[in-house]
Design an enzyme around this catalytic site. Sequence first.
Site, PDB file in Angstrom:
ATOM      1  N   CYS A   1      19.615  43.832  51.182  1.00 13.95           N
ATOM      2  CA  CYS A   1      20.219  44.711  50.187  1.00 13.95           C
ATOM      3  C   CYS A   1      21.429  45.397  50.802  1.00 13.95           C
ATOM      4  CB  CYS A   1      19.208  45.750  49.723  1.00 13.95           C
ATOM      5  SG  CYS A   1      19.884  46.966  48.578  1.00 13.95           S
TER       6      CYS A   1
ATOM      7  N   ASP B   1      60.978  34.148  42.063  1.00 14.48           N
ATOM      8  CA  ASP B   1      62.080  33.450  42.706  1.00 14.48           C
ATOM      9  C   ASP B   1      62.420  32.231  41.844  1.00 14.48           C
ATOM     10  OD1 ASP B   1      63.941  32.773  44.687  1.00 14.48           O
ATOM     11  OD2 ASP B   1      62.505  31.435  45.659  1.00 14.48           O
TER      12      ASP B   1
END
Length: 741
Positions: free
Chosen positions: A45, A433
């Site tokens: 856990c 770009d």
Amino acid sequence: MSTPHEHSCCGHAVAALDRQAVVENAAAPLSGVTQATFIIDNMDCPTEEALIRNKLSPMDGVSHLDFNLMQRKLTVTHAPDQADAIQKTLVAIGMHAIPAVAAAGPGQAAHASPQNLRKKWWLLGLGASAAALAEIITWTTGSDKSWAVIALALFAIAISGTSTYRKGWIALKNFNLNINALMTIAVTGAVLIGQWPEAAMVMVLFTLAEMIEALSLDRAHHAIRGLMALTPDKANVLQSDGSWEQIDAATTQIGMTLRVAPGERIPLDGELTKGQSAVNQAPITGESMPVSKSIGDKLFAGTINETGSFEYRVTAAQTDSTLSRIIRAVEDAQGSRAPTQRFVDSFAKIYTPIVFLLALGVAIVPPLAFGLPWMLWIYKALVLLVIACPCALVLSTPVTVVSGLAAAAKAGILIKGGLYLEEGRKLKSLALDKTGTITQGKPVLTNLVAIYGELAVGLKLAATLASRSDHPVSRAINRRWKSQPEAETLGEVTDFTAIIGCGVKGRIGNQWYYLGNHRLIEELGICNADTEAALNKLEAEGKTAVILSSATAPLIVIGVADTVRETSRQAIIELHELGIRTIMLTGDNELTAQAIAKGVGIDDARGNLLPEDKLAVITDELSKYGKVGMVGDGINDAPALAKSSIGFAMGAAGTDTALETADVALMDDDLRKITQFIRLSIKAGAVLKQNIVIALSIKAVFLVLALMGGATLWMAVFADMGASLIVVFNGLRLLQASRKK
């Protein structure tokens, strides 16, 4: 390097907390410290991180603990001269670790062997049978305190709950209220007040839920690991005598020649040297269609040769293949905490102690203050304890994030952390770009305009300079030169220099020559009317114009056209549908930028930009629109990529720099993957919210029911572990995203 003794000490520290540790690797990142990485196979856990941290952090010499809960890894950085102190602390609490050197490749993690899993299931089955028999006897006889019921209950608790009791006792000794500690208290309390059948069944149900939860988490832990199984164990390698031999792929060295037949998987990264084929690259890039490969093309391990047989040269070892680096990157990304996860972890640290104190108050205040029955209120307190652990809440975020990262990787999108997975849905603007992003990045020379001198001489000089550059425009010039029937061997270039944002220069013979854009000619102060006219004509046609010049005069103007990618227009449409503003940033001229932007539907375009200009635009966009992404090649656009909220690298497959520097790496050149990433981020955000609401709602309902006396221990176990399983399976739904087109 650390010594075996030092590894042993750290290993003891982990085992002291009942965590089986395996040393995966060790390194000395800083002078005077040792770093060891442990794989803790039963760190069940996420709340157990606090248990380990609270025990190791106060120790002298331990400087840093780095947890990767989803991969069950713990990295301890400590001073070598403090190893004895670590070992003495662990001996004092009577714990022992078994350190070992793991031959851990990418995607590997410790996990239980099939034999151990079968043993656990058999023991759980015996315990469940005993608990069920105790319940049956109680129902049929009406007595829950007969010797048979007590014996069966004790047997069920012992056979199914030994591990829980052991871990719970260690947690309590270290003042850590994890689920094992709370279950230990609850079951023991139920036994003490005579609830024998219920105590047994609660322990059995808890253990069953823990095992199901562990199996479910393994699916998320190792979702990406399955990709490693795609690479074959053997490779067909050319021997020195010209024969071919099957050898282990792991022993294959860089430079060796391999042969791959149709239908076979490619075992290692390489470069095709003989033959041609179509290769299914879906494991790397997520592309649905095979990609044609010819001599000189890159090949990736794990991809499938669809048609022809070919030979290729190995360019990377098995552990350093593109697939291996993708898996390592995803695993490393799992260790970074997303914003929601940091919030949940902070909340859980407050929530558990508050509920524990509430349970304690419920147990003692009503009987002492109002004379109410002790057994009734102790029972209510035990119910509260069972649902006090925030496992479901804490599990809700990492399993969702890991599933999202794995789903993206299988689709050819490499996300470098949960932060970016969460932030993707918040993007408001995207800068792109031009070359290699919007366009193919493979321009073709279309125009030659003589300004001074002969075209043939000028083209040869331009090709001579371009041969030293890998820019797409330079490659276009070289291809044109090589296509000339009269193409000759190019001359030598000395003092070759790249002029950032402008072009290149070099000395050919005894004279300087320049090859660059309009800006370069302006800076040299040699632009004239004829040059301006030629430039304006080409730029008006949407072409990239470059000029070859000497130090004193322009010689030729070259027009180059780059084709827009087929997917770019669709990607921009999808981005607009998501409400994202688009802007193109390019070092090309303004007219070309505007023409291409208009053709694909981009909102805004800026031309003639240097890298620092792109950075300024990103900064300006951030101040106006909030979250801004930047798409580039990961190298030339590095400043803008770094400044943006999320930096995307296009076509990152096989590119080390892009894989290392980008926040999100798109493994192929499909711009639509950005919209796929954003949609995955939106879905992940929705699942995170759902899981948190589910976990908190179930807790709230049962807190009220427990206080009102309407909840039993059985119901509390179902509520707590049921909530955990619900959020785990809900998070795993993201894995399906990689299967959708």
